[in-house]
Design an enzyme around this catalytic site. Structure first.
Site, PDB file in Angstrom:
ATOM      1  N   TYR A  48      14.811  84.969  59.742  1.00 28.07           N
ATOM      2  CA  TYR A  48      14.533  84.414  58.415  1.00 28.07           C
ATOM      3  C   TYR A  48      13.140  84.823  57.951  1.00 28.07           C
ATOM      4  O   TYR A  48      12.185  84.709  58.711  1.00 28.07           O
ATOM      5  CB  TYR A  48      14.644  82.877  58.424  1.00 28.07           C
ATOM      6  CG  TYR A  48      15.738  82.426  57.493  1.00 28.07           C
ATOM      7  CD1 TYR A  48      15.572  82.530  56.118  1.00 28.07           C
ATOM      8  CD2 TYR A  48      16.957  81.978  57.979  1.00 28.07           C
ATOM      9  CE1 TYR A  48      16.589  82.176  55.259  1.00 28.07           C
ATOM     10  CE2 TYR A  48      17.974  81.622  57.114  1.00 28.07           C
ATOM     11  CZ  TYR A  48      17.790  81.721  55.757  1.00 28.07           C
ATOM     12  OH  TYR A  48      18.801  81.389  54.904  1.00 28.07           O
ATOM     13  N   GLU A  50      11.713  84.273  54.356  1.00 34.54           N
ATOM     14  CA  GLU A  50      11.416  83.948  52.954  1.00 34.54           C
ATOM     15  C   GLU A  50       9.969  84.281  52.617  1.00 34.54           C
ATOM     16  O   GLU A  50       9.050  83.988  53.382  1.00 34.54           O
ATOM     17  CB  GLU A  50      11.677  82.461  52.692  1.00 34.54           C
ATOM     18  CG  GLU A  50      13.161  82.154  52.578  1.00 34.54           C
ATOM     19  CD  GLU A  50      13.440  80.696  52.271  1.00 34.54           C
ATOM     20  OE1 GLU A  50      12.497  79.893  52.229  1.00 34.54           O
ATOM     21  OE2 GLU A  50      14.622  80.369  52.074  1.00 34.54           O
ATOM     22  N   ASP A 194      19.279 100.425  34.274  1.00 34.46           N
ATOM     23  CA  ASP A 194      20.118 100.098  35.431  1.00 34.46           C
ATOM     24  C   ASP A 194      20.760 101.402  35.917  1.00 34.46           C
ATOM     25  O   ASP A 194      21.748 101.876  35.343  1.00 34.46           O
ATOM     26  CB  ASP A 194      21.178  99.077  35.008  1.00 34.46           C
ATOM     27  CG  ASP A 194      22.076  98.663  36.165  1.00 34.46           C
ATOM     28  OD1 ASP A 194      21.988  99.277  37.251  1.00 34.46           O
ATOM     29  OD2 ASP A 194      22.869  97.723  35.980  1.00 34.46           O
ATOM     30  N   THR A 220      21.425  99.573  42.538  1.00 33.23           N
ATOM     31  CA  THR A 220      22.012  99.293  43.837  1.00 33.23           C
ATOM     32  C   THR A 220      21.538 100.395  44.777  1.00 33.23           C
ATOM     33  O   THR A 220      21.044 101.438  44.338  1.00 33.23           O
ATOM     34  CB  THR A 220      23.555  99.334  43.790  1.00 33.23           C
ATOM     35  OG1 THR A 220      23.954 100.628  43.344  1.00 33.23           O
ATOM     36  CG2 THR A 220      24.112  98.272  42.846  1.00 33.23           C
ATOM     37  N   LYS A 223      25.463 103.257  46.175  1.00 32.58           N
ATOM     38  CA  LYS A 223      26.357 104.171  45.446  1.00 32.58           C
ATOM     39  C   LYS A 223      25.896 105.604  45.731  1.00 32.58           C
ATOM     40  O   LYS A 223      25.904 106.004  46.877  1.00 32.58           O
ATOM     41  CB  LYS A 223      26.401 103.770  43.976  1.00 32.58           C
ATOM     42  CG  LYS A 223      26.977 102.338  43.825  1.00 32.58           C
ATOM     43  CD  LYS A 223      27.070 101.842  42.399  1.00 32.58           C
ATOM     44  CE  LYS A 223      27.546 100.387  42.389  1.00 32.58           C
ATOM     45  NZ  LYS A 223      27.583  99.819  41.024  1.00 32.58           N
ATOM     46  N   ARG A 229      24.743  98.194  51.287  1.00 32.32           N
ATOM     47  CA  ARG A 229      24.941  97.384  50.082  1.00 32.32           C
ATOM     48  C   ARG A 229      23.691  96.551  49.857  1.00 32.32           C
ATOM     49  O   ARG A 229      23.356  95.690  50.669  1.00 32.32           O
ATOM     50  CB  ARG A 229      26.153  96.478  50.251  1.00 32.32           C
ATOM     51  CG  ARG A 229      27.411  97.227  50.571  1.00 32.32           C
ATOM     52  CD  ARG A 229      28.641  96.395  50.313  1.00 32.32           C
ATOM     53  NE  ARG A 229      29.008  96.478  48.931  1.00 32.32           N
ATOM     54  CZ  ARG A 229      29.798  97.436  48.426  1.00 32.32           C
ATOM     55  NH1 ARG A 229      30.271  98.382  49.190  1.00 32.32           N
ATOM     56  NH2 ARG A 229      30.088  97.452  47.139  1.00 32.32           N
TER      57      ARG A 229
HETATM   58  C1  LIG Z   1      27.566  98.537  40.563  1.00 32.98           C
HETATM   59  C2  LIG Z   1      26.732  98.142  39.437  1.00 32.98           C
HETATM   60  C3  LIG Z   1      26.050  96.917  39.406  1.00 32.98           C
HETATM   61  C4  LIG Z   1      26.317  95.782  40.362  1.00 32.98           C
HETATM   62  O1  LIG Z   1      26.190  96.004  41.665  1.00 32.98           O
HETATM   63  P1  LIG Z   1      26.838  95.019  42.735  1.00 32.98           P
HETATM   64  O2  LIG Z   1      26.144  95.429  43.960  1.00 32.98           O
HETATM   65  O3  LIG Z   1      28.310  95.311  42.720  1.00 32.98           O
HETATM   66  O4  LIG Z   1      26.546  93.618  42.327  1.00 32.98           O
HETATM   67  C5  LIG Z   1      25.169  96.679  38.365  1.00 32.98           C
HETATM   68  N1  LIG Z   1      24.989  97.574  37.398  1.00 32.98           N
HETATM   69  C6  LIG Z   1      25.648  98.744  37.368  1.00 32.98           C
HETATM   70  C7  LIG Z   1      25.401  99.701  36.261  1.00 32.98           C
HETATM   71  C8  LIG Z   1      26.552  99.065  38.379  1.00 32.98           C
HETATM   72  O5  LIG Z   1      27.215 100.213  38.327  1.00 32.98           O
END
Ligand SMILES: *Cc1c(COP(=O)(O)O)cnc(C)c1O
Length: 415
Positions: A48, A50, A194, A220, A223, A229
């Site tokens: 932990y 925090e 994003d 993220t 991807k 993740r």
């Molecule tokens: C995948 C994605 C997210 C969210 O990611 P999670 O890990 O699934 O919560 C947010 N914004 C965009 C543009 C995404 O493609």
């Protein structure tokens, strides 16, 4: 695991075989390296922590502080940012932290609408971000399939949003971060780029970086960036405090230290010269796949792609997206059904499928393989229309043969 819980182990084994034998075309998925997988399975998960390095609410952080600092420094170096927070649990919580940092419930935010290619968390109605905030949405032009910047500017100046989101989940074209930056400044809004889908392309120099134009860069890590993740929130130094406070204690408790470790490994991998090659190969493969699909008479949203993703409108093929996706799955080709802009069908039964090349590129497939992939998709969609299960089974065998010749990173799992 096989002794302690054979029931669960059998499921993991089956998933491993599925990922090895199938052609995985979901553009948000990838194969992480054995090193990233190993980091996610470490004893760091027992701890932990925090707080932030040097400022924790628990003792025993001698190693964890160094792990998190390593991840932070690598993120800053790779993306060229002044500040990075590596603690968000995933992309959606990372975006929620941006709301918490820069807006209050009821405030207006501007984002791309979900059916046009945006993400749920950019203010779409069913998301908390669309119910707790006043989500105003922009889209793409019907004639080009590309973002309508006149619409974005008009909405921004009329609605005066606190935050503007750019980036999305089904955007096959380069995002013009400079144009968004200009509009955000004009409207006095915080610009959040994003880059969840394209972070690996940005890191590898295969997509322009939002860093000079955006106040905050959210992504993220799992991807195209090919990590575990998780997520990163990055910004200029001026926003560092607001972002850190929003992630913890604003939104989360203890960071997932095993994930932080795996993020550090992935960031190291992404700063190697071979990752630049990977990022450019992802784009070259997507362009080659788009060309081969066009040659077979498929309609593509915006007419093609600049990145890792291709959005196919199946209307002219007279096969609904869901029917095609399920048939392709039986053929060993894993895609997702997706809305297309101005889709006359319902989101749960839309007109398109969304495909992408990050996973197949991680297995070493190249542009010369893309005509074959397009042929399989073509045959699969036809078979979906006629209900020809034998044809789907035939494709599945061919797919498995090509996949066997291109082992996936991280597989088989070490036993
Ligand atoms: C995948 C994605 C997210 C969210 O990611 P999670 O890990 O699934 O919560 C947010 N914004 C965009 C543009 C995404 O493609």
């Amino acid at each position: 695991m096989h002794t302690a819980d054979p029931e669960l182990a059998a499921l993991v084994d089956a998933e491993e075989r599925l990922q090895a034998d199938t052609l995985r075309l979901i553009p948000s998925e990838n194969y992480v390296s054995a090193a990233v997988l190993e980091a996610t399975g470490t004893v760091l998960q027992n701890k932990y922590s925090e707080g932030y390095p040097g400022r924790r609410y628990y003792e025993g952080q001698q190693n964890i502080d160094l792990v998190e600092t390593l991840a932070v420094e690598r993120a800053k170096a790779l993306f060229g940012v002044e500040h990075a927070n590596v603690q968000p649990y995933s992309g959606s919580p990372a975006n929620l932290a941006a709301y918490l940092a820069f807006a209050s419930p009821g405030d207006t935010v501007l984002g791309m609408s979900l059916p046009m290619g945006g993400h749920l968390t950019h203010g779409w109605g069913v998301s908390a971000t669309g119910t707790w905030f006043n989500g105003v949405q922009y889209g793409v032009r019907a004639d080009t399939g590309r973002i309508d910047f006149d619409e974005v500017r008009d909405l921004a100046l009329k609605e005066r949003p606190k935050i503007i989101f750019c980036g999305g989940t089904a955007v096959p074209r380069t995002i013009d971060f400079a144009a968004f930056g200009e509009i955000a400044r004009e409207a006095g809004a915080v610009l959040v780029a994003d880059i969840a889908h394209i972070a690996g392309l940005v890191a590898g120099g295969a997509h322009p970086s939002p860093v000079p134009h955006a106040d905050v860069v959210a992504t993220t890590t799992h991807k195209t960036l090919r990590g575990p993740r998780g997520a990163l929130l990055m910004s200029r130094a001026a926003h560092a405090k607001a972002i850190d406070k929003a992630v913890f204690p604003g939104l989360q408790g203890g960071p997932h230290n095993h994930t932080t470790a795996a993020i550090a490994v992935a960031l190291r991998e992404a700063s190697a010269p071979s990752f630049r090659d990977y990022a450019h190969a992802v784009v070259a493969n997507a362009k080659a796949l788009a060309e081969a699909l066009l040659a077979r008479g498929f309609d593509l949203v915006s007419g093609g792609t600049d990145n890792h993703l291709v959005l196919i409108d199946l209307t002219s093929k007279e096969v609904p997206g869901k029917v095609a996706a399920k048939a392709l799955d039986r053929a060993g080709i894993v895609v997702n059904y997706n809305t297309v802009p101005f889709d006359p069908r319902k989101p749960f039964d839309p007109s398109g499928i969304r495909i992408g090349t990050p996973s197949l590129t991680s297995r070493g497939l190249g542009t010369a393989d893309m005509p074959k992939v397009a042929e399989w998709i073509d045959r699969g969609v036809r078979a979906a229309g006629t209900g020809d299960e034998a044809a789907l089974a035939g494709i599945r065998k061919e797919v498995a043969e090509l996949m066997a010749a291109h082992p996936a990173p991280g597989l088989p799992l070490p036993r």
